[in-house]
Design a protein around this motif. Structure first.
Motif, mmCIF file in Angstrom:
data_model
loop_
_atom_site.group_PDB
_atom_site.id
_atom_site.type_symbol
_atom_site.label_atom_id
_atom_site.label_comp_id
_atom_site.label_asym_id
_atom_site.label_seq_id
_atom_site.Cartn_x
_atom_site.Cartn_y
_atom_site.Cartn_z
ATOM 1 N N LEU A 26 -8.022 7.134 -7.187
ATOM 2 C CA LEU A 26 -7.741 7.708 -5.634
ATOM 3 C C LEU A 26 -7.864 9.584 -6.266
ATOM 4 O O LEU A 26 -8.543 9.910 -5.014
ATOM 5 N N VAL A 27 -7.225 9.498 -6.539
ATOM 6 C CA VAL A 27 -6.456 11.427 -6.780
ATOM 7 C C VAL A 27 -8.021 11.961 -7.633
ATOM 8 O O VAL A 27 -8.579 12.664 -6.472
ATOM 9 N N LEU A 45 0.696 -1.291 -0.142
ATOM 10 C CA LEU A 45 -0.282 0.255 0.329
ATOM 11 C C LEU A 45 0.508 0.998 0.407
ATOM 12 O O LEU A 45 0.261 2.029 -0.501
ATOM 13 N N VAL A 47 -5.023 3.408 -8.572
ATOM 14 C CA VAL A 47 -4.326 5.263 -8.671
ATOM 15 C C VAL A 47 -5.193 6.786 -8.879
ATOM 16 O O VAL A 47 -5.520 7.616 -8.132
ATOM 17 N N GLU A 48 -5.347 6.504 -10.324
ATOM 18 C CA GLU A 48 -6.227 7.736 -10.954
ATOM 19 C C GLU A 48 -7.594 7.722 -10.649
ATOM 20 O O GLU A 48 -8.051 8.868 -10.090
ATOM 21 N N GLY A 52 -6.790 3.132 3.276
ATOM 22 C CA GLY A 52 -5.381 2.489 3.720
ATOM 23 C C GLY A 52 -6.071 1.226 4.859
ATOM 24 O O GLY A 52 -6.169 -0.094 4.621
ATOM 25 N N LEU A 85 -5.611 9.302 2.112
ATOM 26 C CA LEU A 85 -5.402 8.382 1.704
ATOM 27 C C LEU A 85 -4.778 6.784 2.870
ATOM 28 O O LEU A 85 -4.978 5.735 2.918
ATOM 29 N N PHE A 144 -4.427 14.972 1.298
ATOM 30 C CA PHE A 144 -4.188 13.858 0.201
ATOM 31 C C PHE A 144 -4.004 12.877 1.358
ATOM 32 O O PHE A 144 -3.775 11.258 0.901
ATOM 33 N N LEU A 164 2.881 6.288 -5.442
ATOM 34 C CA LEU A 164 2.228 6.680 -6.858
ATOM 35 C C LEU A 164 0.930 7.885 -6.832
ATOM 36 O O LEU A 164 1.311 8.170 -7.545
ATOM 37 N N ALA A 165 0.173 7.480 -6.043
ATOM 38 C CA ALA A 165 -0.962 8.485 -5.832
ATOM 39 C C ALA A 165 -0.517 9.765 -5.906
ATOM 40 O O ALA A 165 -1.097 10.802 -5.683
ATOM 41 N N ILE A 208 1.339 1.809 -4.058
ATOM 42 C CA ILE A 208 0.147 2.154 -4.617
ATOM 43 C C ILE A 208 -0.028 3.765 -3.430
ATOM 44 O O ILE A 208 -0.062 4.560 -4.288
ATOM 45 N N THR A 236 -4.102 -1.699 -11.891
ATOM 46 C CA THR A 236 -3.639 -0.552 -10.641
ATOM 47 C C THR A 236 -3.559 0.941 -11.076
ATOM 48 O O THR A 236 -3.731 1.652 -10.517
#
Lengths: 103, 103
Positions: free
Chosen positions: B14-15, A78, B11-12, B82, B78, B74, A84-85, A81, B7
């Protein structure tokens, strides 16, 4: 039951992705290096295919493997991930400046 | 350009989710409490709708707001995602035992 929200879909997807790659050796709680490389090459190909130095993935694995057991647990996965985010979010916030500096 | 992997999609997503809720007040870098509540009620309704104590969300916000500025950045957001993913992953690993204990 209603269909999952985008957040629920995302959370389930992260769990399923880890299980998919970590489960290849029959142990779905850890991602050893071969499975990490398989994950990176398939899921983050855009990142890996342009790296000329094969040491980059070794270095990433070492940085992520917080407890140095040679494998990534789900928390360590995580962190990848999340990293990256955060990079993606920051480039979004700094977008116009970033593109300006590339000219 | 090939379509994003699961993946990359995650990631995109979540943003974009953070931007969507955090951007409601014009500032897309922080999620104040009203936006956090909006996110929780829409995206994690399965979790919130069965909570009889309204203090639970207040308590969650306080726990997540690591720097106590009354908003979630952010990284703090996360940590929520998580935490959910870890709970989901652990219940998967412990699945059969968990269901046994419910009998």
């Amino acid at each position: 039951m209603s269909s999952p929200s985008e957040t629920e879909w995302c959370v389930e997807s992260l769990v399923a992705l880890f299980q998919k790659y970590a489960g290849k050796d029959g142990n779905s709680s850890k991602l050893p290096k071969t499975e990490f490389l398989s994950f990176m090459n398939k899921e983050l190909a855009a990142f890996t295919k342009n790296r000329k130095d094969p040491g980059v993935l070794d270095h990433m694995m070492k940085k992520l493997d917080f407890n140095s057991d040679g494998q990534l647990d789900f928390q360590e996965f995580l962190n990848l991930i999340g990293g990256l985010a955060i990079a993606c979010h920051e480039s979004f916030l700094k977008g116009p400046l970033y593109f300006k500096s590339q000219k």
